[in-house]
Design an enzyme around this catalytic site. Structure first.
Site, PDB file in Angstrom:
ATOM      1  N   ASP A  72      46.238  16.633 -24.441  1.00 34.90           N
ATOM      2  CA  ASP A  72      46.552  15.432 -23.843  1.00 34.90           C
ATOM      3  C   ASP A  72      45.820  14.046 -24.475  1.00 34.90           C
ATOM      4  O   ASP A  72      46.145  13.020 -24.633  1.00 34.90           O
ATOM      5  CB  ASP A  72      45.955  15.316 -22.251  1.00 34.90           C
ATOM      6  CG  ASP A  72      46.622  16.407 -21.552  1.00 34.90           C
ATOM      7  OD1 ASP A  72      47.959  16.731 -21.634  1.00 34.90           O
ATOM      8  OD2 ASP A  72      45.884  16.801 -20.507  1.00 34.90           O
ATOM      9  N   HIS A 129      43.862  18.289 -20.688  1.00 30.81           N
ATOM     10  CA  HIS A 129      44.251  19.297 -21.458  1.00 30.81           C
ATOM     11  C   HIS A 129      43.754  18.984 -23.108  1.00 30.81           C
ATOM     12  O   HIS A 129      43.801  17.745 -23.181  1.00 30.81           O
ATOM     13  CB  HIS A 129      45.721  19.661 -21.509  1.00 30.81           C
ATOM     14  CG  HIS A 129      46.172  20.137 -20.150  1.00 30.81           C
ATOM     15  ND1 HIS A 129      46.591  19.140 -19.081  1.00 30.81           N
ATOM     16  CD2 HIS A 129      46.391  21.270 -19.578  1.00 30.81           C
ATOM     17  CE1 HIS A 129      47.114  19.702 -18.105  1.00 30.81           C
ATOM     18  NE2 HIS A 129      46.910  20.980 -18.484  1.00 30.81           N
ATOM     19  N   ASP A 150      45.989  15.517  -9.682  1.00 28.62           N
ATOM     20  CA  ASP A 150      47.276  16.237 -10.480  1.00 28.62           C
ATOM     21  C   ASP A 150      48.623  15.429  -9.991  1.00 28.62           C
ATOM     22  O   ASP A 150      49.441  16.314  -9.316  1.00 28.62           O
ATOM     23  CB  ASP A 150      47.267  17.829 -10.566  1.00 28.62           C
ATOM     24  CG  ASP A 150      48.007  18.076 -11.493  1.00 28.62           C
ATOM     25  OD1 ASP A 150      48.945  17.545 -12.296  1.00 28.62           O
ATOM     26  OD2 ASP A 150      48.077  19.393 -11.672  1.00 28.62           O
TER      27      ASP A 150
END
Length: 439
Positions: free
Chosen positions: A104, A101, A339
């Site tokens: 991030d 992201h 993830d």
């Protein structure tokens, strides 16, 4: 650059009989499976957020990890230190891709100007890291759900200024993804949903998010981005009900706004669990609907009602998933992104490797078993025989629209039809799958 994981050179394949916990036991990148390298089938990616951003906090406790880049100090300098550690990790894990992201990898800052400046700096840093390491970007995305401004959503927010801020983040993250050679761009509507219908206009919010996605597609074509656009379904959490509930719901949304040829899905195993589906179901549904794109490989806990994001460890479940993916021709731009996060009590920095190694071995073994299913052909043969009647003249005339209800009623009467149920042989097929898995 000072090494963070200084006790490890690189994780390598050492065979199934080896007991080294920092080695692969089933993932052999160069092993040929069905004419293709194992690494090219699986296209593994490590995620930035759970691996390097999560501090170990939960609803009942503060951060449990001691990560040098999560201490107080100059935010941009700490982001660069985090990038150093991240790419050391990617290299030593021998993983070909990563995902992120925007926030991030880059400090959000106190203003839009700071956000843009920081992200520009860190995009250049990531480009240098990719060039020197050979690690590539599987996909990028924008975090339009954490900041308090997104309390009522981003694209579905009742305030068009919040919508505009989210558009700016997505615009910037898409451009960064393109610059970094990202092969996909993901849209996850973390708060695109509602808490109560008492203050929600469902039609209004649906129109908003539909227009947002249309703008994303327009920007892709304007800039010439060659990657795949992906929506990631999830039924709830953090909102009570999210609009991208599952694969079927996303497909209906895409059809409504004319986007079914433009956007595919990134399917997360744990999100399937939360939606009351099996991971296998969601993968098969996406393939059947022509919108399969990529996978967030993890697992949830069926006894818990939230996203636990554990590393995948079920060969049985994932063998069937890989079977579906192989039958569909395999990944194109997508891959298997982990993830997943270590547990809060797993405070040793090498636990990050143990989690990923186990997950990669799980998926590698699942791939091998799926390849056996493909080569044997018995499962496909059983399905083909079950539906063989639809290849007959009657079946084809029905499917091609050459017979009406009245025609079929006349046909049934003229031929005195009296069909009998044929066994589905579920138990036989389940036994066969177990033999593929366990021998």
């Amino acid at each position: 650059m000072q090494s963070y994981f200084d006790e490890l050179e690189q994780v390598r394949y050492e065979g199934s009989q080896n007991t080294n916990p920092l080695a692969f036991h089933h993932y052999n990148p160069d092993e040929i499976i069905l004419g293709k390298r194992m690494a090219d089938h699986l296209r593994f990616a490590a995620c930035y957020w759970h691996t390097f951003c999560w501090g170990g906090a939960d609803m009942f406790g503060s951060n449990a990890f001691e990560r040098p880049w999560q201490q107080s100090g100059d935010a941009l300098a700490l982001a660069k230190r985090k990038a150093d550690v991240a790419f050391e990790f990617f290299h030593k894990l021998n993983v070909p891709y990563y995902c992120f992201h925007d926030v991030d990898v880059s400090p959000e800052g106190a203003s839009l100007k700071e956000y843009l400046n920081n992200f520009a700096v860190m995009t250049d840093v990531l480009a240098e890291k990719q060039a020197s390491s050979g690690v590539k970007l599987l996909w990028g995305t924008a975090n339009c759900f954490t900041h308090p401004r997104y309390g009522a959503g981003a694209a579905t927010n009742p305030d068009p200024e919040v919508f505009s801020w989210a558009a700016t983040q997505v615009f910037t993250a898409m451009n960064a993804t393109q610059k970094l050679g990202g092969e996909n761009y993901v849209l996850w509507g973390g708060r695109e949903g509602y808490e109560t219908l008492l203050n929600t206009d469902l039609r209004q919010e649906r129109e908003q998010i539909g227009r947002f996605m249309q703008m994303v597609v327009e920007h892709k074509h304007k800039t010439g981005f060659q990657g795949t656009l992906l929506i990631e379904p999830k039924p709830q959490e953090p909102t009570k009900h999210q609009y991208d509930y599952d694969v079927a719901t996303v497909y209906g949304f895409l059809k409504q706004f004319g986007l079914e040829k433009e956007i595919k899905v990134n399917i997360e195993a744990n999100h399937a669990t939360l939606a009351g589906h099996s991971f296998h179901h969601e993968i098969a549904s996406a393939i059947a609907l022509g919108i399969f794109g990529s996978v967030d490989a993890n697992r949830g806990d069926p006894q818990l009602g939230w996203d636990t994001d554990q590393f995948p460890n079920s060969v049985e479940e994932n063998a069937l998933v890989m079977f579906e993916i192989l039958k569909a021709g395999g990944f194109t731009t997508g891959g298997l992104n982990f993830d997943a996060k270590v547990r809060r009590q797993s405070t040793d920095k090498y636990d990050l490797f143990y989690g990923h190694i186990g997950a990669m071995d799980t998926m590698a073994l699942a791939l091998k078993i799926a390849a056996k299913m493909i080569e044997d052909g018995q499962l496909d043969k059983q399905v083909a025989e079950r539906y063989a009647g639809w290849s007959s003249d009657l079946g084809q005339q029905i499917l091609k629209g050459k017979m009406s209800l009245e025609d079929l009623a006349s046909y049934a009467e003229q031929h005195n039809l009296n069909p009998h149920h044929q066994s589905g042989h579920q138990e036989l097929l389940e036994n066969r799958v177990n033999r593929y898995i366990f021998g």
